[in-house]
Motif scaffolding. Structure first.
Motif, PDB file in Angstrom:
ATOM      1  N   LEU A   1       0.947  -1.189  -0.041  1.00  0.00           N
ATOM      2  CA  LEU A   1       0.087  -0.070  -0.101  1.00  0.00           C
ATOM      3  C   LEU A   1       0.941   1.364  -0.004  1.00  0.00           C
ATOM      4  N   THR A   2       2.088   1.138   0.680  1.00  0.00           N
ATOM      5  CA  THR A   2       3.021   2.246   0.691  1.00  0.00           C
ATOM      6  C   THR A   2       3.611   2.511  -0.783  1.00  0.00           C
ATOM      7  N   ILE A   3       3.753   1.410  -1.292  1.00  0.00           N
ATOM      8  CA  ILE A   3       4.430   1.631  -2.786  1.00  0.00           C
ATOM      9  C   ILE A   3       3.160   2.351  -3.629  1.00  0.00           C
ATOM     10  N   GLU A   4       2.058   1.807  -3.359  1.00  0.00           N
ATOM     11  CA  GLU A   4       0.947   2.399  -4.339  1.00  0.00           C
ATOM     12  C   GLU A   4       0.771   3.989  -4.149  1.00  0.00           C
ATOM     13  N   THR A   5       0.906   4.218  -2.465  1.00  0.00           N
ATOM     14  CA  THR A   5       0.669   5.691  -2.164  1.00  0.00           C
ATOM     15  C   THR A   5       1.575   6.493  -2.785  1.00  0.00           C
ATOM     16  N   LEU A   6       2.949   6.025  -2.889  1.00  0.00           N
ATOM     17  CA  LEU A   6       4.005   6.938  -3.487  1.00  0.00           C
ATOM     18  C   LEU A   6       4.002   6.888  -4.854  1.00  0.00           C
ATOM     19  N   SER A   7       3.013   6.115  -5.656  1.00  0.00           N
ATOM     20  CA  SER A   7       2.927   6.065  -7.010  1.00  0.00           C
ATOM     21  C   SER A   7       1.703   6.539  -7.549  1.00  0.00           C
ATOM     22  N   SER A   8       0.787   6.852  -6.747  1.00  0.00           N
ATOM     23  CA  SER A   8      -0.608   7.364  -7.352  1.00  0.00           C
ATOM     24  C   SER A   8      -1.168   8.606  -6.545  1.00  0.00           C
ATOM     25  N   ASP A   9      -1.363   9.684  -6.772  1.00  0.00           N
ATOM     26  CA  ASP A   9      -2.241  10.650  -6.076  1.00  0.00           C
ATOM     27  C   ASP A   9      -3.403  10.083  -5.582  1.00  0.00           C
ATOM     28  N   GLU A  10      -4.112   9.636  -6.331  1.00  0.00           N
ATOM     29  CA  GLU A  10      -5.582   9.315  -6.336  1.00  0.00           C
ATOM     30  C   GLU A  10      -5.537   8.199  -5.013  1.00  0.00           C
ATOM     31  N   PHE A  11      -4.736   7.079  -5.360  1.00  0.00           N
ATOM     32  CA  PHE A  11      -4.690   6.060  -4.292  1.00  0.00           C
ATOM     33  C   PHE A  11      -4.225   6.679  -2.893  1.00  0.00           C
ATOM     34  N   ALA A  12      -3.268   7.691  -2.977  1.00  0.00           N
ATOM     35  CA  ALA A  12      -2.638   8.313  -1.728  1.00  0.00           C
ATOM     36  C   ALA A  12      -3.718   8.951  -1.137  1.00  0.00           C
ATOM     37  N   GLU A  13      -4.627   9.641  -1.671  1.00  0.00           N
ATOM     38  CA  GLU A  13      -5.554  10.634  -0.963  1.00  0.00           C
ATOM     39  C   GLU A  13      -6.627   9.552  -0.173  1.00  0.00           C
ATOM     40  N   ARG A  14      -7.072   8.420  -1.050  1.00  0.00           N
ATOM     41  CA  ARG A  14      -7.926   7.491  -0.503  1.00  0.00           C
ATOM     42  C   ARG A  14      -7.387   6.863   0.682  1.00  0.00           C
ATOM     43  N   MET A  15      -6.269   6.346   0.528  1.00  0.00           N
ATOM     44  CA  MET A  15      -5.757   5.597   1.701  1.00  0.00           C
ATOM     45  C   MET A  15      -5.371   6.432   2.871  1.00  0.00           C
ATOM     46  N   ARG A  16      -5.162   7.689   2.597  1.00  0.00           N
ATOM     47  CA  ARG A  16      -4.812   8.795   3.785  1.00  0.00           C
ATOM     48  C   ARG A  16      -6.255   8.941   4.526  1.00  0.00           C
ATOM     49  N   ASP A  17      -7.436   9.363   3.728  1.00  0.00           N
ATOM     50  CA  ASP A  17      -8.500   9.707   4.143  1.00  0.00           C
ATOM     51  C   ASP A  17      -9.286   8.732   4.882  1.00  0.00           C
ATOM     52  N   ARG A  18      -9.266   7.495   4.210  1.00  0.00           N
ATOM     53  CA  ARG A  18     -10.380   6.275   4.558  1.00  0.00           C
ATOM     54  C   ARG A  18      -9.591   5.348   5.495  1.00  0.00           C
ATOM     55  N   LEU A  19      -8.211   5.205   5.337  1.00  0.00           N
ATOM     56  CA  LEU A  19      -7.551   4.076   6.245  1.00  0.00           C
ATOM     57  C   LEU A  19      -6.641   4.740   7.083  1.00  0.00           C
ATOM     58  N   LEU A  20      -5.922   5.381   6.862  1.00  0.00           N
ATOM     59  CA  LEU A  20      -4.853   5.870   7.810  1.00  0.00           C
ATOM     60  C   LEU A  20      -5.226   6.942   8.899  1.00  0.00           C
ATOM     61  N   ARG A  21      -6.000   8.053   8.176  1.00  0.00           N
ATOM     62  CA  ARG A  21      -6.192   9.278   9.065  1.00  0.00           C
ATOM     63  C   ARG A  21      -7.344   8.625  10.397  1.00  0.00           C
ATOM     64  N   PRO A  22      -8.182   7.658  10.165  1.00  0.00           N
ATOM     65  CA  PRO A  22      -9.058   6.967  11.178  1.00  0.00           C
ATOM     66  C   PRO A  22      -8.196   6.442  12.175  1.00  0.00           C
ATOM     67  N   GLN A  23      -6.992   5.774  11.785  1.00  0.00           N
ATOM     68  CA  GLN A  23      -6.353   5.005  12.439  1.00  0.00           C
ATOM     69  C   GLN A  23      -5.362   6.228  13.460  1.00  0.00           C
ATOM     70  N   LEU A  24      -4.710   6.986  12.644  1.00  0.00           N
ATOM     71  CA  LEU A  24      -4.138   8.007  13.348  1.00  0.00           C
ATOM     72  C   LEU A  24      -5.026   8.744  14.457  1.00  0.00           C
ATOM     73  N   ASP A  25      -6.122   9.020  14.193  1.00  0.00           N
ATOM     74  CA  ASP A  25      -6.873   9.768  14.996  1.00  0.00           C
ATOM     75  C   ASP A  25      -7.385   8.963  16.450  1.00  0.00           C
ATOM     76  N   THR A  26      -7.133   7.614  16.280  1.00  0.00           N
ATOM     77  CA  THR A  26      -7.267   7.097  17.516  1.00  0.00           C
ATOM     78  C   THR A  26      -6.378   7.347  18.552  1.00  0.00           C
ATOM     79  N   ILE A  27      -5.105   7.706  18.072  1.00  0.00           N
ATOM     80  CA  ILE A  27      -3.880   8.061  18.847  1.00  0.00           C
ATOM     81  C   ILE A  27      -4.057   9.501  19.385  1.00  0.00           C
ATOM     82  N   LYS A  28      -4.606  10.159  18.267  1.00  0.00           N
ATOM     83  CA  LYS A  28      -4.845  11.743  18.573  1.00  0.00           C
ATOM     84  C   LYS A  28      -5.796  11.779  19.562  1.00  0.00           C
ATOM     85  N   GLU A  29      -6.959  11.041  19.773  1.00  0.00           N
ATOM     86  CA  GLU A  29      -7.894  11.239  20.826  1.00  0.00           C
ATOM     87  C   GLU A  29      -7.490  10.877  22.034  1.00  0.00           C
TER      88      GLU A  29
END
Lengths: 207, 207
Positions: A107-135
């Motif tokens: 997934l990191t390779i895809e993130t580094l390779s495609s803007d569209e993938f990177a945004e979806r990965m960030r917003d839908r998979l990564l951010r919710p996980q980072l937000d649990t630490i933030k909370e």
């Protein structure tokens, strides 16, 4: 909903569930579009048509698997250091395991390779996980255990960024001791000055 | 040295210099094996035979460009915070620039894709650069500005890991303010307790 849409929705669900099931059973390298299609009972052209390839379908499968509520909140035992050690040890253990981290690597390779993938990965998979630490850090701040002037997004990155860098660049072993040391460093930076000097004094005095 | 070896060595040098020159002139996407071969005056099969593809030849070109002495030491003005701000601002500025960071992006993809590439990248390109930061921190430790009990490799990762994570995952802007804030957080963790409470008190008292 017309029949065709219902059928599409059923196929889409079957594909995403097949991908998650295969992720749990197989090496990432063996997780081909063909294997997903066969498990889901669809033609592989359907997957190529809807997603374009393996990366995007795996990402959607993981997002789907998280469910509409996202990941569960982190435990809050009141012991910030203990709670964060559990989180970082879990992240580090997963990154240290070649099989478990193969998906993250892909997934990191895809993130580094495609803007569209990177945004979806960030917003839908990564951010919710980072937000649990933030909370968890936000609760700690309310309890006076984290400085008021710290940007909580920066605080999350301070905690987990080093481990991802070490994993990505393979610059050292990913061990429990490493996780604990990074939590210790990050908390030294994040604690209010009064709590910090107390804690640092205590640590220095202990045998 | 027989004539054939001398000719090979000349071609190898020409290829590496051509790759560096093209890296400075072109977008990474336009830096094809064909373009490198043409600039170096060799056939592209030579490059494929010796390196296998674009990633490995670019890596070797960058290693060659560093020279036998590696990267220069960091400035040591005695002002640790100022010196580290310059370093992290430079890293963050490069990562924030899509053109400049395209090479890092490509090398990171190769690093995640191949063990052999990852090891060469780490040992010959990355480690020498990380070591310049480590040496600056070692000097700071000798000057009493960094805690004696800190692992200096962990300290380097604490400084730069968050920026690479933010870059990789695109979770926020890469600005000078971000760089300065991460230096501030890292130094709060790294300073000896006495220096730290003094500095924190000073910062809290300033308007």
């Amino acid at each position: 909903m017309p029949d065709a849409s219902r059928r599409s929705e059923r196929s889409r669900s079957a594909i995403l569930r097949a991908a998650v099931a295969l992720l749990e059973e197989k090496e990432y390298a063996d997780l081909t579009v063909e294997a997903i299609a066969s498990r889901a009972g669809v033609g592989k052209q359907t997957i190529y048509r809807w997603w374009g390839g393996r990366g995007p379908v795996v990402l959607d499968a993981l997002i789907d698997h998280l469910g509409p509520d996202g990941p569960p909140s982190l435990p809050d035992t009141g012991d910030l250091e203990g709670d964060l050690r559990l989180v970082l040890r879990a992240i580090v253990a997963e990154l240290a395991d070649r099989r478990l981290s193969a998906t993250t690597r892909a997934l990191t390779i895809e993130t580094l390779s495609s803007d569209e993938f990177a945004e979806r990965m960030r917003d839908r998979l990564l951010r919710p996980q980072l937000d649990t630490i933030k909370e968890r850090l936000r609760a700690a701040r309310a309890a006076g255990q984290v400085r008021d002037d710290v940007d909580l997004d920066h605080a999350v990155e301070l905690l987990i960024g080093p481990a991802y860098h070490r994993w990505m660049m393979r610059t050292g072993p990913l061990t429990e001791g490493y996780a604990d040391d990074m939590v210790d460093l990050a908390l030294t930076a994040l604690r209010p000055a009064a709590v910090r000097s107390g804690a640092a004094g205590g640590a220095a005095d202990s045998p």
